[in-house]
Design a protein around this motif. Sequence first.
Motif, PDB file in Angstrom:
ATOM      1  N   SER A   1       1.319  -0.927  -0.151  1.00  0.00           N
ATOM      2  CA  SER A   1       0.430  -0.274  -0.255  1.00  0.00           C
ATOM      3  C   SER A   1       1.020   1.342   0.200  1.00  0.00           C
ATOM      4  O   SER A   1       1.950   1.518   0.635  1.00  0.00           O
ATOM      5  CB  SER A   1      -0.848   0.055   1.107  1.00  0.00           C
ATOM      6  N   THR A   2       0.835   2.312  -1.261  1.00  0.00           N
ATOM      7  CA  THR A   2       1.230   3.366  -1.158  1.00  0.00           C
ATOM      8  C   THR A   2       1.389   4.255  -1.683  1.00  0.00           C
ATOM      9  O   THR A   2      -0.329   4.107  -2.022  1.00  0.00           O
ATOM     10  CB  THR A   2       2.268   2.684  -1.808  1.00  0.00           C
ATOM     11  N   ARG A   3       1.293   5.256  -1.605  1.00  0.00           N
ATOM     12  CA  ARG A   3       1.059   6.544  -2.527  1.00  0.00           C
ATOM     13  C   ARG A   3       2.329   7.098  -3.164  1.00  0.00           C
ATOM     14  O   ARG A   3       3.027   6.651  -3.434  1.00  0.00           O
ATOM     15  CB  ARG A   3       0.410   7.554  -1.146  1.00  0.00           C
ATOM     16  N   GLN A   4       2.394   7.986  -4.269  1.00  0.00           N
ATOM     17  CA  GLN A   4       3.537   9.119  -4.913  1.00  0.00           C
ATOM     18  C   GLN A   4       4.494   9.230  -3.684  1.00  0.00           C
ATOM     19  O   GLN A   4       4.470   9.442  -2.776  1.00  0.00           O
ATOM     20  CB  GLN A   4       3.199  10.023  -5.819  1.00  0.00           C
ATOM     21  N   HIS A   5       5.584   9.190  -4.387  1.00  0.00           N
ATOM     22  CA  HIS A   5       6.908  10.022  -3.645  1.00  0.00           C
ATOM     23  C   HIS A   5       6.742  11.287  -3.087  1.00  0.00           C
ATOM     24  O   HIS A   5       6.412  11.631  -4.271  1.00  0.00           O
ATOM     25  CB  HIS A   5       8.244   9.696  -4.522  1.00  0.00           C
ATOM     26  N   PRO A   6       6.902  11.564  -2.323  1.00  0.00           N
ATOM     27  CA  PRO A   6       7.269  12.628  -1.731  1.00  0.00           C
ATOM     28  C   PRO A   6       7.594  13.836  -3.120  1.00  0.00           C
ATOM     29  O   PRO A   6       7.285  15.210  -2.605  1.00  0.00           O
ATOM     30  CB  PRO A   6       7.198  13.392  -0.572  1.00  0.00           C
ATOM     31  N   LYS A   7       8.833  13.414  -3.638  1.00  0.00           N
ATOM     32  CA  LYS A   7       9.595  14.394  -5.127  1.00  0.00           C
ATOM     33  C   LYS A   7       8.395  14.562  -5.765  1.00  0.00           C
ATOM     34  O   LYS A   7       8.869  15.464  -6.350  1.00  0.00           O
ATOM     35  CB  LYS A   7      10.171  13.131  -5.257  1.00  0.00           C
TER      36      LYS A   7
ATOM     37  N   ALA B   1      -4.348  16.544  -4.574  1.00  0.00           N
ATOM     38  CA  ALA B   1      -4.538  15.108  -4.521  1.00  0.00           C
ATOM     39  C   ALA B   1      -3.747  14.288  -4.517  1.00  0.00           C
ATOM     40  O   ALA B   1      -3.895  13.266  -4.553  1.00  0.00           O
ATOM     41  CB  ALA B   1      -4.297  15.522  -6.232  1.00  0.00           C
ATOM     42  N   TRP B   2      -1.997  15.171  -4.518  1.00  0.00           N
ATOM     43  CA  TRP B   2      -1.191  13.568  -4.145  1.00  0.00           C
ATOM     44  C   TRP B   2      -1.903  13.145  -2.654  1.00  0.00           C
ATOM     45  O   TRP B   2      -1.588  12.039  -2.358  1.00  0.00           O
ATOM     46  CB  TRP B   2       0.285  14.347  -3.929  1.00  0.00           C
ATOM     47  N   LEU B   3      -1.985  13.451  -1.548  1.00  0.00           N
ATOM     48  CA  LEU B   3      -2.634  13.052  -0.380  1.00  0.00           C
ATOM     49  C   LEU B   3      -3.676  12.495  -0.374  1.00  0.00           C
ATOM     50  O   LEU B   3      -3.811  11.533   0.214  1.00  0.00           O
ATOM     51  CB  LEU B   3      -3.030  14.588   0.268  1.00  0.00           C
ATOM     52  N   SER B   4      -4.497  12.592  -1.824  1.00  0.00           N
ATOM     53  CA  SER B   4      -6.037  11.140  -1.846  1.00  0.00           C
ATOM     54  C   SER B   4      -5.515  10.688  -2.878  1.00  0.00           C
ATOM     55  O   SER B   4      -6.230   9.715  -3.329  1.00  0.00           O
ATOM     56  CB  SER B   4      -7.039  12.343  -2.097  1.00  0.00           C
ATOM     57  N   THR B   5      -4.799  10.249  -3.561  1.00  0.00           N
ATOM     58  CA  THR B   5      -4.055   9.249  -4.127  1.00  0.00           C
ATOM     59  C   THR B   5      -3.819   7.948  -3.588  1.00  0.00           C
ATOM     60  O   THR B   5      -2.169   8.204  -2.832  1.00  0.00           O
ATOM     61  CB  THR B   5      -3.383   9.808  -5.100  1.00  0.00           C
ATOM     62  N   VAL B   6      -3.819   7.047  -3.874  1.00  0.00           N
ATOM     63  CA  VAL B   6      -3.523   6.481  -2.837  1.00  0.00           C
ATOM     64  C   VAL B   6      -3.484   4.455  -4.111  1.00  0.00           C
ATOM     65  O   VAL B   6      -4.559   4.485  -5.196  1.00  0.00           O
ATOM     66  CB  VAL B   6      -3.942   5.338  -1.800  1.00  0.00           C
ATOM     67  N   HIS B   7      -2.293   3.185  -3.994  1.00  0.00           N
ATOM     68  CA  HIS B   7      -2.120   2.719  -4.615  1.00  0.00           C
ATOM     69  C   HIS B   7      -2.014   0.951  -3.975  1.00  0.00           C
ATOM     70  O   HIS B   7      -1.260   1.684  -3.038  1.00  0.00           O
ATOM     71  CB  HIS B   7      -0.774   2.561  -6.002  1.00  0.00           C
TER      72      HIS B   7
END
Length: 167
Positions: free
Chosen positions: A17-23, A73-79
């Motif tokens: 379970s992950t989200r995009q890298h803070p980069k 958008a970053w905060l609400s996207t998960v994979h």
Amino acid sequence: MAISKKLLNPGERLLISTRQHPKALIGPVLVAVLLLAVGIFVQVRADQEWLTLTVWVLCLLGILWWSVRPFLAWLSTVHAFTDRRLITRRGIITRRGHDIPLARISDVSIEIHLLDRPFSCGSLLIADASTHGLVRLNDIPDVEATQRQLNELLHQLHTGRGGSEGV
């Protein structure tokens, strides 16, 4: 974990379970700093109050659009990968999701660009047997380890050692 347990079916195990890298937030942060610098510069140099106020309003709108919106958008996207499927969820107001059964995944590849290397992230490219054809998950942290885990999971699924058989 970044994904809600309520998205899992009974007996389904969450493996990754992950989200995009803070980069992915470097650009929006730089835009916010630049717009704040413009606002401060105009406030110091301009003698007209209406001009200063107009520039600050424009800077605030720019920060909301090019910094706050991408952050949300970053905060609400998960994979997430379970023992049965790939789950993606994204969206601030309108929530969008996409699930791909692992049995339909035919290829997993990665792209690591020059700017991704210092951050140990990259894009995960997943080919499946659907009309979408290719799912691209950008800025996945430790993308090589994620690819290895996913390949092992697919191998177990296709050799019948995986416990749960697809969806």
